[in-house]
Design an enzyme around this catalytic site. Structure first.
Site, PDB file in Angstrom:
ATOM      1  CB  CYS B 244      -0.975  -0.020   1.163  1.00 54.88           C
ATOM      2  SG  CYS B 244      -0.212  -0.152   2.789  1.00 54.88           S
ATOM      3  NE  ARG B 249      -3.735   2.538   2.668  1.00 53.86           N
ATOM      4  CZ  ARG B 249      -3.780   3.448   1.707  1.00 53.86           C
ATOM      5  NH1 ARG B 249      -4.944   3.755   1.162  1.00 53.86           N
ATOM      6  NH2 ARG B 249      -2.704   4.061   1.280  1.00 53.86           N
TER       7      ARG B 249
END
Lengths: 149, 286
Positions: B244, B249
């Site tokens: 990410c 994430r």
């Protein structure tokens, strides 16, 4: 251009709270004082143009003109877990409502670090700085309108 | 069969329900850990008995861009009263984004007895379960941590470059605007910015939160396979790299692929776009 006096006092006070837990407790107390925008100003669904860009807590900012030409700032935070956004909203309302718009327009967005410290994720920082930036923009527009009058 | 088991995950034991947690609040073999993005949340109220692991203070090296080393991890475990055989249950805000990040960091030290509370903090709250502001203390443990193992679940830039050259699959879990390079500039936030926009060549874009249902729980195995296998073209035997912006994430997607879908070789590239988008000469796709 000076930063509004109440905001300066608030930031100076926060600077003195160096213990992380104490600061967190203080900010939680501030967040608990958050009051949502009154229905006379706006109701759900809030207009998209009042939404803070990049704020993951779905915060909205509103300005209400006072008779003296200064602004009252109002906020809504739709994320029930958005406690930092609520704390930021309460601080901005408490320290910038009624301040000279030309001063509010100059408030830098990085005050979020003086409020919360450097340990913020990028998403959280962007959202909180977006709230400050939106308040400053509303004040800038108001200051411009006052100049033209 | 529990509701979680009925969703068809390969390793359904990696998830526990809020009900399970409620029934184990006083279990000395279980430590509940809250990890949030919002730094105020834990102190405003948490699951009784839960301790906090803060992603910036507790999981990162204080100077270098890296995770904590063996000594720091061991000290953290001892402080939280976690033993090597303690079952650690993570939960947090933002659909367990930060909980899965902490879970992933724990895997660098092989703490396999780790679980995620399905639905995270919001589900616990929505069910009207109790919160407390009381911060618990536990007797210090004698945790003996192994050296950090970066080979199993972590990928570095040179490995990712080879991965690209070998045309192996990658999943970019950022938003579509970040993936296309449309959104690059991070105003006032230079630390997590990148000089170039786009994505690593060959990466499919499946934003991380698509793995989560509306109530914050993970989607069923069938729904997840539709996302990652039908849409992104992955196969369980694939060697997969996820990334990410700084690797947080993507730890969520790493958890989904590894534990819920049972993929055997998934690594999280924590250098992610903040490294790749600043590297000289690496290939970029838009």
């Amino acid at each position: 251009m000076p930063v509004p006096e109440k905001l300066t006092r608030m930031l100076d006070m926060l600077d003195m709270v160096t213990d992380r837990n104490e600061r967190i407790q203080l900010l939680i107390d501030v967040a608990n004082r958050f009051q949502e925008v009154p229905p006379r100003i706006s109701r759900r669904p809030f207009p998209e143009e009042t939404r803070v860009p990049a704020c993951e807590s779905e915060a909205y900012v509103f300005a209400e003109e006072r008779p003296d030409g200064t602004l009252d700032f109002h906020f809504a935070v739709e994320n029930p877990q958005g406690i930092s956004a609520k704390a930021m909203a309460a601080i901005l309302d408490q320290t910038l409502s009624g301040a000279p718009p030309e001063e509010v327009a100059q408030v830098p967005t990085d005050i979020v670090y003086r409020v919360f410290g450097r340990e913020l994720s990028m998403g959280k920082s962007m959202g909180l700085m977006g709230m400050v930036g939106m308040v400053a923009n509303l004040a800038k527009k108001r200051a411009g309108a006052m100049e033209r009058q | 069969m529990s509701e979680i088991e009925s969703r068809g995950y390969v390793h359904s034991e990696a998830l526990v329900s809020t009900e399970w947690v409620a029934g184990h609040l006083k279990d000395p073999g279980v430590r509940v850990v809250e990890s949030n993005e919002d730094p105020l949340l834990y102190s405003s109220g948490h699951i009784p008995g839960a301790v906090e692991v803060d992603w910036t203070r507790d999981l990162n090296d204080p100077v270098r861009r890296d995770y904590l080393d063996r000594e720091r991890f061991q000290a953290l475990m001892r402080r939280l009263g976690i033993a090597r055989d303690t079952t650690v249950v993570f939960y947090g805000d933002r659909n367990n984004w930060w909980a899965t990040y902490a879970f992933w960091v724990f895997q660098l030290f092989g703490h396999d007895k780790a679980r995620i509370m399905d639905g995270g903090r919001i589900k616990w709250l929505n069910e009207g379960r109790p919160l407390t502001r009381e911060v618990p203390t536990y007797p210090e443990s004698g945790y003996e941590a192994p050296e950090r193992d970066d080979t199993r679940v972590r990928a570095f830039r040179d490995q990712v470059l080879r991965h690209v050259e070998e045309k192996r699959p990658l999943i970019d879990v950022r938003s579509p605007a970040e993936y296309t390079g449309e959104r690059l500039h991070m105003p006032d936030y230079p630390n997590e910015g990148a000089l170039r926009g786009g994505h690593i060549p060959g990466a499919a874009n499946i934003p991380w939160a698509r793995a989560v249902a509306e109530d914050g729980t993970f989607k069923s195995a069938e729904e997840l396979r539709a996302l990652y296998e039908k849409e992104a073209g992955l196969q369980p035997q694939d060697d997969v790299v996820v990334y990410c912006r700084i690797g947080e994430r993507s730890s969520h997607t790493w958890f989904v692929l590894t534990h819920l879908l049972g993929y055997g070789r998934v690594r999280n590239y924590d250098g992610s776009w903040t490294e790749w988008g600043n590297l000289v000469g690496v290939p970029i796709e838009r």
